[in-house]
Design an enzyme around this catalytic site. Structure first.
Site, PDB file in Angstrom:
ATOM      1  NE  ARG A 115      13.313  14.134  20.532  1.00  0.00           N
ATOM      2  CZ  ARG A 115      13.542  14.349  21.816  1.00  0.00           C
ATOM      3  NH1 ARG A 115      14.772  14.626  22.222  1.00  0.00           N
ATOM      4  NH2 ARG A 115      12.551  14.302  22.695  1.00  0.00           N
ATOM      5  CE  LYS A 140      11.040  17.050  19.544  1.00  0.00           C
ATOM      6  NZ  LYS A 140       9.617  16.615  19.544  1.00  0.00           N
ATOM      7  CG  HIS A 212      10.911   9.093  15.372  1.00  0.00           C
ATOM      8  ND1 HIS A 212      11.664  10.044  16.034  1.00  0.00           N
ATOM      9  CD2 HIS A 212       9.771   8.965  16.102  1.00  0.00           C
ATOM     10  CE1 HIS A 212      11.017  10.479  17.101  1.00  0.00           C
ATOM     11  NE2 HIS A 212       9.872   9.840  17.169  1.00  0.00           N
ATOM     12  NE  ARG A 215      12.720   9.802  20.433  1.00  0.00           N
ATOM     13  CZ  ARG A 215      13.352  10.279  21.504  1.00  0.00           C
ATOM     14  NH1 ARG A 215      14.628  10.029  21.676  1.00  0.00           N
ATOM     15  NH2 ARG A 215      12.705  11.009  22.399  1.00  0.00           N
ATOM     16  CG  HIS A 238       9.549  11.129  25.793  1.00  0.00           C
ATOM     17  ND1 HIS A 238       9.064   9.846  25.855  1.00  0.00           N
ATOM     18  CD2 HIS A 238       9.950  11.304  24.512  1.00  0.00           C
ATOM     19  CE1 HIS A 238       9.176   9.277  24.672  1.00  0.00           C
ATOM     20  NE2 HIS A 238       9.716  10.138  23.845  1.00  0.00           N
ATOM     21  CE1 TYR A 247       7.771   4.332  21.662  1.00  0.00           C
ATOM     22  CE2 TYR A 247       7.881   5.645  23.656  1.00  0.00           C
ATOM     23  CZ  TYR A 247       8.162   5.476  22.316  1.00  0.00           C
ATOM     24  OH  TYR A 247       8.836   6.456  21.630  1.00  0.00           O
TER      25      TYR A 247
END
Length: 285
Positions: A115, A140, A212, A215, A238, A247
């Site tokens: 990220r 995160k 992004h 990414r 994730h 995706y």
């Protein structure tokens, strides 16, 4: 309402009033649906907090929390193809310090899928270039993870770190003054090099490329290489495997493979043949 903020009470913040405020964001202030939903999320967060402080207003609070999100379009995720990746990585002028830094940064992002906040906070001590080369980052929720590095990335990062010196506490991709790059700076350099790459890869002109999107490009490269969804989620950090569903939806190559395994419907193109009455009419004109 004509009131100072300090004079507002919970009775002023009824669900119909807040609903009108959200509608006004779209109609008068031209906010997108996504922005509207973000404002609503902030309102809900506040009302969940005050539910514990003033339980006597639970009815009003529940009506506000029950305001639904507005449905919004969900476009397919954008990503770059391999020729577009090559054109982007070739865009920086590696004869300059900035060009070498930006090339190393773009290559690292495309290969690791980090990220924006993760790539700008990495320090040199977070990079291992020996056997089992990897980058360690804090994602995160302050979750730490390690991402392996490809040989080509190791070569570039080794040369870049050697050029910068051995101080492991310094930022890996610093600004000119040595401080951490801002999000705006990274977004600007991506846009700049996309504009340069368009000269050799015209398809980039039709794409809106951001950090992004790079990414997303990493995820699509993994998916097209046959990597399982659970491993892609692990690679990208994730929280849920379901996040990688976007995706699959965007991968046309997988859908073409599915089509190739099916038996095509035997449909032939027809040809219009006019009847005798129509032909007689046309001949009589």
């Amino acid at each position: 309402m004509g009131k100072a903020p300090s004079r507002l009470t919970l009775e002023d913040l009824q669900a119909p009033f807040l609903g009108a405020f959200l509608d006004n964001l779209e109609s008068a202030r031209a906010n997108a649906t996504r922005s509207r939903n973000l404002r609503l999320a902030a309102i809900r967060s506040f009302f969940r907090y005050i539910a514990l402080e003033v339980p006597q207003y639970s009815g009003l609070i529940q009506r506000v929390i029950a305001i639904p999100n507005k449905r919004q379009p969900r476009p397919l995720v954008g990503f770059l193809t391999r020729p577009e990746i090559d054109a982007l990585l070739a865009a920086p002028d590696r004869d300059t310090w900035l060009g070498r830094r930006n090339h190393a940064l773009l290559l690292t992002v495309v290969q690791t899928g980090l990220r924006l906040s993760e790539i700008t906070s990495i320090r040199r001590q977070d990079v291992g270039l020996d056997k089992g080369a990897h980058i360690r980052c804090e994602g995160k929720g302050r979750k730490e993870r390690c991402t392996p590095l490809a040989k080509s990335t190791v070569v570039v990062l080794t040369a870049w770190i050697r050029e910068q010196g051995d101080d492991g506490t310094r930022i890996l991709f610093p600004a000119v003054r040595g401080c951490r790059l801002s999000a705006d700076a990274v977004q600007h350099l991506v846009r700049k090099y996309v504009a340069v790459a368009q000269k050799t890869c015209a398809s980039l002109a039709d794409k809106r490329v951001s950090p992004h999107v790079l990414r997303h490009t990493t995820a699509m490269e993994l998916l097209q290489s046959g990597v399982d969804r659970t491993l892609i989620a692990l690679w990208l950090g994730h929280e849920s495997v379901e996040t990688t569903q976007i995706y699959l939806d965007a991968n046309l190559a997988i859908k073409e493979e599915i089509l190739a395994k099916t038996t095509p419907i035997n449909a032939r193109a027809g040809r219009y043949r006019p009847d005798d009455d129509l032909m007689a009419f046309l001949k009589g004109l």
